[in-house]
Design an enzyme around this catalytic site. Structure first.
Site, PDB file in Angstrom:
ATOM      1  N   TRP A 143       0.815  -1.213   0.000  1.00 31.28           N
ATOM      2  CA  TRP A 143       0.000   0.000   0.000  1.00 31.28           C
ATOM      3  C   TRP A 143       0.849   1.263   0.000  1.00 31.28           C
ATOM      4  O   TRP A 143       0.339   2.367  -0.208  1.00 31.28           O
ATOM      5  CB  TRP A 143      -0.949   0.008   1.204  1.00 31.28           C
ATOM      6  CG  TRP A 143      -0.264   0.146   2.540  1.00 31.28           C
ATOM      7  CD1 TRP A 143       0.443  -0.816   3.203  1.00 31.28           C
ATOM      8  CD2 TRP A 143      -0.230   1.306   3.375  1.00 31.28           C
ATOM      9  NE1 TRP A 143       0.916  -0.330   4.401  1.00 31.28           N
ATOM     10  CE2 TRP A 143       0.519   0.977   4.543  1.00 31.28           C
ATOM     11  CE3 TRP A 143      -0.764   2.594   3.268  1.00 31.28           C
ATOM     12  CZ2 TRP A 143       0.749   1.880   5.567  1.00 31.28           C
ATOM     13  CZ3 TRP A 143      -0.531   3.492   4.304  1.00 31.28           C
ATOM     14  CH2 TRP A 143       0.211   3.140   5.428  1.00 31.28           C
ATOM     15  N   ASP A 144       2.143   1.093   0.221  1.00 34.56           N
ATOM     16  CA  ASP A 144       3.056   2.233   0.195  1.00 34.56           C
ATOM     17  C   ASP A 144       2.896   3.040  -1.090  1.00 34.56           C
ATOM     18  O   ASP A 144       3.021   4.271  -1.089  1.00 34.56           O
ATOM     19  CB  ASP A 144       4.512   1.750   0.259  1.00 34.56           C
ATOM     20  CG  ASP A 144       4.805   0.836   1.436  1.00 34.56           C
ATOM     21  OD1 ASP A 144       3.849   0.344   2.068  1.00 34.56           O
ATOM     22  OD2 ASP A 144       5.989   0.590   1.704  1.00 34.56           O
ATOM     23  N   GLU A 171       1.686  -1.181  12.981  1.00 31.27           N
ATOM     24  CA  GLU A 171       1.741  -2.634  13.047  1.00 31.27           C
ATOM     25  C   GLU A 171       2.238  -3.155  14.394  1.00 31.27           C
ATOM     26  O   GLU A 171       2.392  -4.370  14.573  1.00 31.27           O
ATOM     27  CB  GLU A 171       2.597  -3.168  11.898  1.00 31.27           C
ATOM     28  CG  GLU A 171       1.941  -2.940  10.543  1.00 31.27           C
ATOM     29  CD  GLU A 171       2.858  -3.240   9.374  1.00 31.27           C
ATOM     30  OE1 GLU A 171       2.363  -3.287   8.237  1.00 31.27           O
ATOM     31  OE2 GLU A 171       4.078  -3.401   9.589  1.00 31.27           O
ATOM     32  N   LYS A 209       4.548   2.302  15.871  1.00 29.34           N
ATOM     33  CA  LYS A 209       5.578   2.071  14.856  1.00 29.34           C
ATOM     34  C   LYS A 209       5.649   3.225  13.862  1.00 29.34           C
ATOM     35  O   LYS A 209       6.724   3.655  13.459  1.00 29.34           O
ATOM     36  CB  LYS A 209       5.286   0.762  14.115  1.00 29.34           C
ATOM     37  CG  LYS A 209       6.317   0.390  13.060  1.00 29.34           C
ATOM     38  CD  LYS A 209       5.916  -0.887  12.352  1.00 29.34           C
ATOM     39  CE  LYS A 209       6.952  -1.270  11.287  1.00 29.34           C
ATOM     40  NZ  LYS A 209       6.522  -2.444  10.494  1.00 29.34           N
ATOM     41  N   GLN A 210       4.498   3.712  13.447  1.00 31.70           N
ATOM     42  CA  GLN A 210       4.432   4.791  12.457  1.00 31.70           C
ATOM     43  C   GLN A 210       3.109   5.516  12.628  1.00 31.70           C
ATOM     44  O   GLN A 210       2.227   5.064  13.345  1.00 31.70           O
ATOM     45  CB  GLN A 210       4.524   4.238  11.040  1.00 31.70           C
ATOM     46  CG  GLN A 210       3.337   3.379  10.626  1.00 31.70           C
ATOM     47  CD  GLN A 210       3.555   2.632   9.324  1.00 31.70           C
ATOM     48  OE1 GLN A 210       4.166   1.583   9.330  1.00 31.70           O
ATOM     49  NE2 GLN A 210       3.072   3.173   8.229  1.00 31.70           N
TER      50      GLN A 210
END
Length: 752
Positions: free
Chosen positions: A358-359, A487, A592-593
């Site tokens: 999906w990046d 994640e 994580k992000q």
């Protein structure tokens, strides 16, 4: 922080060879041309630790992944990029002894990736007894003829006695993937053809039990040299070798040029046609000199840089970082082949399988919209449309309606082997829908969204409508058992970002359905009852919110964690994914992000300054940024909030993520899709670029650490130059019709 390369504006260069940094050096000097790519491993023999890797666009293998706890709905296989036949191999012998930089005494070492010209050069002087020979390798992967790999080897006797130099130029099919399950090989040689000064290998991927297509690759090498060509017999069934020998007097030098044409069955349906094309292209390149081939290559790179280079004055590290980002992006993908997409590692390593994530839609689409022709991004959207059949399959596997686009794929079928990623991280369906909106908003082109795009949106919406459930207790629609962008949280309920994208996608699809032609509406066959149900979900979607903190809650239960900032973690336990158990990570509050902040970045104009500030101030201190994708959006949001120091700090992290090996994980390949981050941080962050109602808006500022920055941006048939220095911002129309833009709330008309 240790830097293994010098800080220079256009070069990734070092004059030290440290075997412990070998894999890092290989990653950071990777080359690619969109069709194929390779790590910066050595051409000659090297007995030390190394990760040799050559990868061909779209060539992959469905690897075995079955385990004892397999459940219904799991993917059948893990798709992975295949390490290609090694066609750059050129072992060197001096007076009969192999050159091996893991063992030999060397001096004057230099490794130089010239990003402006996309050329990798390596040189050293090796001492073998009384012999001293200076060796220089130069190589490039042509963007003018994408099937061409070109190498030039120069050897010079810098000692006092004569030396005998032997070079065995080879194509070797005895290669393996480092992550292979049982050290198996993925190539079978179909045929070889060895002549005195040329040779070829045709190989096919090994059979697999899943019925996916096998791939055939063909490599043919030819040479130009002032060394003597020696006829040799073929050493084995997997390799062809052309041997070149020369006696060099003191001060004498010799050159060997190696040109390899690489073709695959993606373009040629039969082996006979593949071999014929390989010979034809090899003949064509043989008609040109090495310099002519190199000039054609560097000219195209010059055109790319002219359109997209970002210049930064006053901070050489920042300048090098952004150019490295753009170089590796362009080396991976420039839109020439609509069948390809952008893998997280590009052509630089095996991790993540080399597939599409999906990046692309979330991070790459906004960058390619700003630096290339719109057809490049349209190709990325068509890539998904053409894989709708696989998306139907993925949804059906879960007993759901509509289309579930894969988390990881080569052909549209989900091929990732972690459940919490594969079938919980379903927000990617919304990210793909958002990319359609992003393309349409930026370009003004509605031809995709009203045709192929409306089909994609409709099938994604059907998935969302089936995947949600209605809570009688709260009278709200919910999504349980999901994983958001963060994640480090698996199998959660009501991830705010996922719920938001589901709601937004249904709303956007309903608006698009009002604009499609009657013929297209008939094809889509969305009933009035469906539309009514979708609208009900839009109106009653549950979006977790905490009134006291004025924040959107990442998911149910998040605020019940032991909330402690990242600064509370001892430095020797970072990154936590390399020091903590997975259980400890999942129970921690650490992110994580960007997750909630990802959604705020997507819809940055839809939130008030107070909402953006409250959410950023709460979530950023909890974010470990251990996803390569994290720093960029945080930098943009920090710039939007006028947190200049934080914006610059996070720009430096995203732009130099791999060059400075921030997360201690660059040795197995670069984070290519994250290399969009530098552009996003500069253009959306420092320059404040937004598109509102079809108009470009800017709100630029100059970071205190910098003296100036400038960039060029493609927008609706125009090429615009933005230049920001200590005296303010200047805007110039380089190409295209006059356009009125908005700068800090004031209109500005640009004319040539």
């Amino acid at each position: 922080m240790k830097r293994i390369f010098d800080v220079q504006p256009w070069h990734i260069v070092t004059h030290e060879f440290n075997p412990q940094d070998k894999r890092l050096q290989e990653s950071m000097t990777s080359l690619g041309n969109g069709y194929m790519g390779m790590r910066g491993f050595f051409e000659e023999n090297y007995s030390g630790d190394s990760l040799p890797g050559i990868y061909l666009g779209g060539v992959w293998y469905p690897d075995k992944t079955r385990v004892g706890w397999w459940k219904n709905g799991y993917p059948e296989y893990f798709g992975k990029v295949v390490n290609a036949v090694n066609f750059i191999k050129m072992p060197i012998r001096i007076n009969g002894e192999q050159v091996d930089l893991a063992k030999d005494q060397i001096s004057d070492f230099s490794l130089d990736l010239d990003m402006k010209r996309a050329v990798l050069t390596r040189s050293y002087t090796v001492t073998k007894g009384a012999a001293q020979v200076a060796v220089t390798f130069e190589r490039f992967l042509s963007v003018a003829q994408q099937a061409l790999s070109a190498q030039q080897l120069t050897v010079k006797n810098v000692g006092t006695d004569k030396v005998m130099v032997t070079v065995d130029s080879a194509i070797d099919a005895d290669v393996r993937n480092e992550d292979a399950n049982y050290d198996e090989r993925f190539w079978q040689v179909v045929s070889t053809n060895q002549k005195p000064d040329s040779g070829s290998v045709v190989a096919e991927t090994t059979p697999n039990p899943f019925g996916t297509p096998r791939f055939t690759s063909g490599m043919e090498m030819r040479h130009v040299s002032d060394l003597k060509n020696v006829s040799v017999s073929q050493p084995n069934d997997n390799e062809v070798v052309n041997e070149f020998v020369g006696e060099l007097a003191a001060g004498q030098s010799a050159q060997l040029e190696k040109r390899v044409i690489v073709v695959t069955s993606r373009d040629y349906q039969s082996t006979d046609k593949l071999i014929a094309a390989m010979h034809r292209l090899s003949d064509q390149t043989a008609e040109k000199t090495y310099d002519e081939l190199l000039n054609a290559h560097t000219q195209i790179w010059a055109e790319r840089w002219n359109k997209s280079d970002i210049e930064i004055a006053g901070d050489t590290a920042a300048q090098q970082g952004i150019r490295f980002n753009m170089f590796e992006l362009f080396s991976t993908y420039y839109g020439e082949d609509a069948r390809l997409n952008i893998g997280p590692k590009g052509f630089t390593g095996e991790k993540y399988g080399g597939a599409t994530y999906w990046d692309t839609e979330a991070f790459a689409v906004p960058v390619y919209l700003g630096i290339t022709d719109p057809k490049v991004t349209r190709n990325l959207l068509m890539y998904r449309y053409k894989q709708l059949a696989g998306a139907y399959h993925n949804a059906k596997q879960q007993g759901l309606a509509g289309a579930l686009f894969p988390m990881v794929t080569f052909d549209g079928i989900e091929c990732h082997n972690e459940w919490e990623i594969t079938f919980e991280e379903i927000h990617r369906n919304g990210d793909i829908a958002f990319a359609i909106y992003n393309y349409t908003r930026y370009t003004g082109d509605t031809s995709y969204v009203l045709n192929e795009g409306s089909k994609v949106l409709t099938e994604i919406s059907r998935f969302w409508a089936d995947r949600v459930h209605f809570s009688q207790r709260k009278q709200k629609y919910m999504l349980h058992g999901v994983t958001g962008p963060d994640e480090y949280e698996n199998n959660v309920d009501n991830n705010w970002y996922t719920n938001l994208l589901a709601q937004w996608t249904l709303k956007y699809t309903l608006s698009v359905l009002k604009k499609v032609s009657p013929a297209q509406a008939e094809k889509l066959a969305v009933s009035d009852d469906e539309k009514k149900h979708w609208q009900d979900i839009v109106e009653r979607m549950y979006l977790p919110y905490d009134k006291a903190l004025n924040i959107f809650v990442q998911q149910d239960g998040f605020l019940d964690k032991d909330i402690q900032p990242v600064s509370a973690i001892p430095a020797d336990q970072l990154p936590i994914n390399q020091h903590w158990s997975w259980d400890k990570i999942l129970r921690s509050p650490y992110i994580k992000q960007g997750d909630v902040l990802q959604g705020i970045w997507d819809f940055i104009d839809d939130f008030t300054p107070a909402q953006k500030k409250a959410n950023f101030d709460f979530y950023e201190p909890l974010t470990v940024h251990e996803s390569s994708l994290s720093a960029s959006i945080h930098s943009v949001l920090a710039a939007d909030l006028h947190y200049e120091d934080k914006a610059v700090e996070l720009y430096e992290r995203t732009a130099r993520l791999d060059l400075d090996n921030y997360n201690n994980d660059t040795d197995d390949g670069l984070h290519v899709t994250a290399m969009t981050g530098g552009w996003l941080a500069v253009v959306q962050g420092f320059a404040g670029m937004r598109v509102r109602d079809g108009q470009l808006h800017y709100a630029p500022f100059l970071p205190k650490k910098w003296q100036r920055y400038s960039f060029r941006q493609v927008f609706r048939g125009r090429l615009i130059e933005v230049d920001v220095d200590q005296d303010g911002a200047q805007f110039k129309l380089i190409d295209g019709e006059p356009i009125t833009i908005d700068v800090a709330g004031k209109p500005l008309k640009l004319t040539k």
